[in-house]
Design a protein around this motif. Structure first.
Motif, mmCIF file in Angstrom:
data_model
loop_
_atom_site.group_PDB
_atom_site.id
_atom_site.type_symbol
_atom_site.label_atom_id
_atom_site.label_comp_id
_atom_site.label_asym_id
_atom_site.label_seq_id
_atom_site.Cartn_x
_atom_site.Cartn_y
_atom_site.Cartn_z
ATOM 1 N N THR A 10 0.833 -1.209 0.000
ATOM 2 C CA THR A 10 0.000 0.000 0.000
ATOM 3 C C THR A 10 0.859 1.247 0.000
ATOM 4 O O THR A 10 0.633 2.184 -0.788
ATOM 5 C CB THR A 10 -0.929 -0.004 1.227
ATOM 6 O OG1 THR A 10 -1.750 -1.177 1.207
ATOM 7 C CG2 THR A 10 -1.815 1.238 1.240
ATOM 8 N N THR A 13 2.573 1.742 -3.381
ATOM 9 C CA THR A 13 1.643 2.226 -4.408
ATOM 10 C C THR A 13 1.378 3.711 -4.246
ATOM 11 O O THR A 13 1.320 4.463 -5.232
ATOM 12 C CB THR A 13 0.323 1.441 -4.334
ATOM 13 O OG1 THR A 13 0.582 0.045 -4.527
ATOM 14 C CG2 THR A 13 -0.661 1.922 -5.395
ATOM 15 N N VAL A 102 -6.385 5.978 4.464
ATOM 16 C CA VAL A 102 -6.001 4.585 4.651
ATOM 17 C C VAL A 102 -6.486 4.128 6.029
ATOM 18 O O VAL A 102 -6.005 4.615 7.052
ATOM 19 C CB VAL A 102 -4.478 4.402 4.526
ATOM 20 C CG1 VAL A 102 -4.094 2.935 4.647
ATOM 21 C CG2 VAL A 102 -3.974 4.981 3.202
ATOM 22 N N TRP A 143 -4.308 -7.438 -4.516
ATOM 23 C CA TRP A 143 -3.739 -6.202 -3.986
ATOM 24 C C TRP A 143 -3.523 -5.147 -5.065
ATOM 25 O O TRP A 143 -4.015 -4.027 -4.960
ATOM 26 C CB TRP A 143 -2.412 -6.479 -3.281
ATOM 27 C CG TRP A 143 -2.525 -7.281 -2.018
ATOM 28 C CD1 TRP A 143 -3.663 -7.776 -1.454
ATOM 29 C CD2 TRP A 143 -1.447 -7.705 -1.191
ATOM 30 N NE1 TRP A 143 -3.366 -8.486 -0.315
ATOM 31 C CE2 TRP A 143 -2.010 -8.460 -0.118
ATOM 32 C CE3 TRP A 143 -0.070 -7.553 -1.234
ATOM 33 C CZ2 TRP A 143 -1.238 -9.034 0.880
ATOM 34 C CZ3 TRP A 143 0.714 -8.114 -0.231
ATOM 35 C CH2 TRP A 143 0.125 -8.843 0.819
ATOM 36 N N LEU A 147 -5.529 -1.541 -5.252
ATOM 37 C CA LEU A 147 -4.770 -0.335 -4.893
ATOM 38 C C LEU A 147 -4.644 0.604 -6.085
ATOM 39 O O LEU A 147 -4.774 1.830 -5.936
ATOM 40 C CB LEU A 147 -3.388 -0.728 -4.364
ATOM 41 C CG LEU A 147 -3.384 -1.478 -3.022
ATOM 42 C CD1 LEU A 147 -1.983 -1.992 -2.702
ATOM 43 C CD2 LEU A 147 -3.903 -0.588 -1.887
ATOM 44 N N ILE A 166 -8.911 3.620 1.265
ATOM 45 C CA ILE A 166 -8.226 2.330 1.093
ATOM 46 C C ILE A 166 -8.327 1.616 2.433
ATOM 47 O O ILE A 166 -7.646 1.963 3.397
ATOM 48 C CB ILE A 166 -6.761 2.523 0.675
ATOM 49 C CG1 ILE A 166 -6.669 3.283 -0.659
ATOM 50 C CG2 ILE A 166 -6.052 1.185 0.573
ATOM 51 C CD1 ILE A 166 -5.254 3.646 -1.064
ATOM 52 N N LEU A 168 -7.912 -1.629 4.730
ATOM 53 C CA LEU A 168 -6.997 -2.769 4.727
ATOM 54 C C LEU A 168 -7.392 -3.762 5.810
ATOM 55 O O LEU A 168 -7.393 -3.421 7.007
ATOM 56 C CB LEU A 168 -5.561 -2.297 4.946
ATOM 57 C CG LEU A 168 -5.040 -1.245 3.946
ATOM 58 C CD1 LEU A 168 -3.630 -0.810 4.323
ATOM 59 C CD2 LEU A 168 -5.066 -1.791 2.522
#
Length: 551
Positions: A10, A13, A102, A143, A147, A166, A168
């Motif tokens: 993550t 990216t 996130v 993934w 992402l 995002i 997780l």
């Protein structure tokens, strides 16, 4: 694959998307992200900011993105921590500011089990995000696709760039069990999230046309002002983010002229609105009057029915304005503007009120001015000389929350440029937690000017401020608080200064800030409505006199 592996993927990216500023809030479920971000900063891959309050953290990320013009990220643990991001996400959405939100989560299978700190947080921000993805650590094959989907949506979607979530799903172990680390981004790797430019709008105006430039990107505002002024048309530019394009050929007193006799005596036959007006009621009233032609140019793809006109705006990142102006029309607007400006300047010199304090701040000419909604931005609109000034304002949703943190983020992003924040007392108190910054955290040079009239002064000038509502006005609208701002600053070891007149304020602003400092400017809220109405009467009378003299 592990939670740590997903955290590394993550972060990498986001680095590929150009993110270099990460704001982190402490927690348990986001442990993989916390450790990897701290290590990444130690290797020079990014800059990390740690905050204990998620709402403050999200607005800090917003300010970092607004100040730098590139995306920033904010990271939290699960549960109510995520919900505290919502106000900043809404502002980021409406102001088209790209931030990656996130959020650490438990595996979705834990929902409904009573597991601690587990809530339905996937999609919690609703339509405010451009995309929401949930990425599970046990599915490494998903993934990259998930992402990349989020990153591309952050850079541009059918409604423009903005925030993404995002989420997780992390399962234990949450700490590294191997020596691997984030693979550094190579120079030749493709950058993610690039958006194509919009076209140029070509607008030919008839002789009696008025141009209004409001909230829009600097490129669109600059092209509108440059070409409209060159053609000789009167230009009113609102004192928001588009003020960066202003010059002294723009109308100084447009906020007053739009509600003066000038509109009747020298009524435009065509109104060109560039951007999204947010400060002046007469602009939507003119647009909807039905007796003049209207053209609207916007760089905001989310606005499809501007000011309830039913007219589709011309979508563009630049505009080129042409046409032969009516010289008499242009001169009438210029004379009225000069007459109005003389009254405004006289009032500013004679009476030290909130408007005069704002004028002093504007005249100090910081490199970047962060302005609160409510009265500060409106006073700037009425009092400030039109010259190029970079302004950052959370006018997407026009809230007063998170402004200290937004200003801190802006100042960190633009350093060593000189940044001043102009706030009312309620906005300052609303985000006093923004002053709580750990001793190891990056700390900008920032001057925060707080115009303190002990309450919500803006309501005095609105309908609810009329005498017939006086019985309950003070409690439910005025909301006096009696807070001791000096003591509040002392609690966070923030340098504080109090300025009671224009000279003292100008002197204080002339001194360079060393870290974050607060300047309190106490002003009276008594007769607030009468003072503002009296200024408007005097300005409008001066316009009327200029029209009579001309005829």
């Amino acid at each position: 694959m592990s939670a740590v592996g997903l955290a590394r993927a993550t972060i990498r990216t986001l680095l590929l998307a150009g993110v270099r500023e990460f704001v982190l809030c402490p927690g348990s479920r986001n442990t993989p992200l916390s450790l990897e971000l701290a290590e990444a900063e130690s290797r020079g891959l990014l800059r990390l900011h740690v905050r204990i309050d998620e709402r403050t953290a999200a607005f800090l990320a917003l300010g970092l993105a607004k100040g730098s013009g590139v995306p920033a990220a904010v990271v939290s643990t699960s549960g109510t921590a995520v919900a505290n991001f919502h106000p900043a996400v809404v502002e980021a959405s409406m102001s088209h500011t790209p931030i990656a939100v996130v959020t650490a989560n438990r595996p979705l299978s834990m929902l409904g089990t009573g597991a601690n700190q587990t809530i339905p947080q996937v999609g919690i921000f609703g339509d405010a995000t451009r995309a929401t993805v949930h990425v599970a650590d046990e599915r490494p094959d998903t993934w990259q696709g998930a992402l990349h989907k989020a990153v591309y949506a952050m850079g541009g979607s059918p409604v423009g760039q903005g925030p993404v979530q995002i989420d997780l799903g992390f399962s234990p172990p949450l700490v590294p069990t191997d020596p691997d680390f984030i693979t550094p981004v190579q120079r030749d790797e493709p950058h993610l999230g690039i958006v194509a430019e919009a076209p140029i709008a070509l607008v030919a105006l008839p002789p009696r046309s008025l141009v209004v430039v409001a909230e829009c990107a600097a490129e669109l505002a600059e092209s509108a002002v440059r070409t409209a002024v060159s053609a000789g048309f009167p230009v009113h530019i609102e004192a928001g983010t588009s003020l960066t394009a202003a010059n002294e050929a723009c109308l100084r007193a447009g906020a007053f002229l739009l509600r003066s006799d000038l509109i009747r005596e020298w009524r435009p036959e065509h109104l060109l609105v560039v951007g999204r007006p947010t400060l002046s009621r007469p602009i939507p009233a003119l647009v909807q009057s039905g007796d003049l032609e209207v053209t609207i140019v916007s760089d905001d793809p989310s606005i499809t029915n501007p000011m309830q006109t039913g007219l589709p705006p011309a979508r563009a990142s630049k505009v080129e304005i042409t046409g032969l102006v009516d010289a008499d029309f242009a001169r009438a607007w210029e004379r009225a503007d000069i007459a109005a400006a003389e009254v405004i300047d006289a009032q500013t010199r004679e009476v030290f009120d909130a408007g005069a304090a704002v004028a002093v701040v504007a005249e100090s000419r910081p490199d970047v001015l962060v302005v609160a909604s409510s009265n500060p931005v409106r006073d700037l609109d009425e009092r400030a000389v039109r010259r190029s000034q970079r302004v950052v304002a959370n006018r997407g949703a026009a809230g007063i929350d998170g402004l200290v943190s937004t200003a801190v983020g802006v100042a960190l992003a633009v350093a060593p440029a000189r940044t001043t924040a102009l706030l009312g007392d309620l906005a300052f108190l609303h985000d006093a937690n923004g002053l709580v910054i750990g001793p190891s955290e990056p700390r900008p040079d920032l001057t925060v000017v707080v115009v303190n009239n002990d309450g919500g002064a803006i309501f005095a000038s609105l309908e609810q401020g009329a005498p017939e509502y006086a019985e309950h006005f003070e409690r439910v609208f005025g909301t006096p608080h009696g807070a001791d701002l000096e003591a509040l600053c002392a609690a966070t070891s923030t340098p504080y200064q109090r300025c009671g007149d224009a000279g003292a304020l100008a002197d204080a602003l002339a001194a360079a800030a060393d870290g974050i400092r607060v300047i309190e400017v106490p002003v009276s809220r008594e007769q607030e409505r009468e003072r503002r109405q009296d200024l408007a009467r005097r300005v409008l009378a001066a316009v009327e006199t200029s029209l009579a003299t001309e005829s």
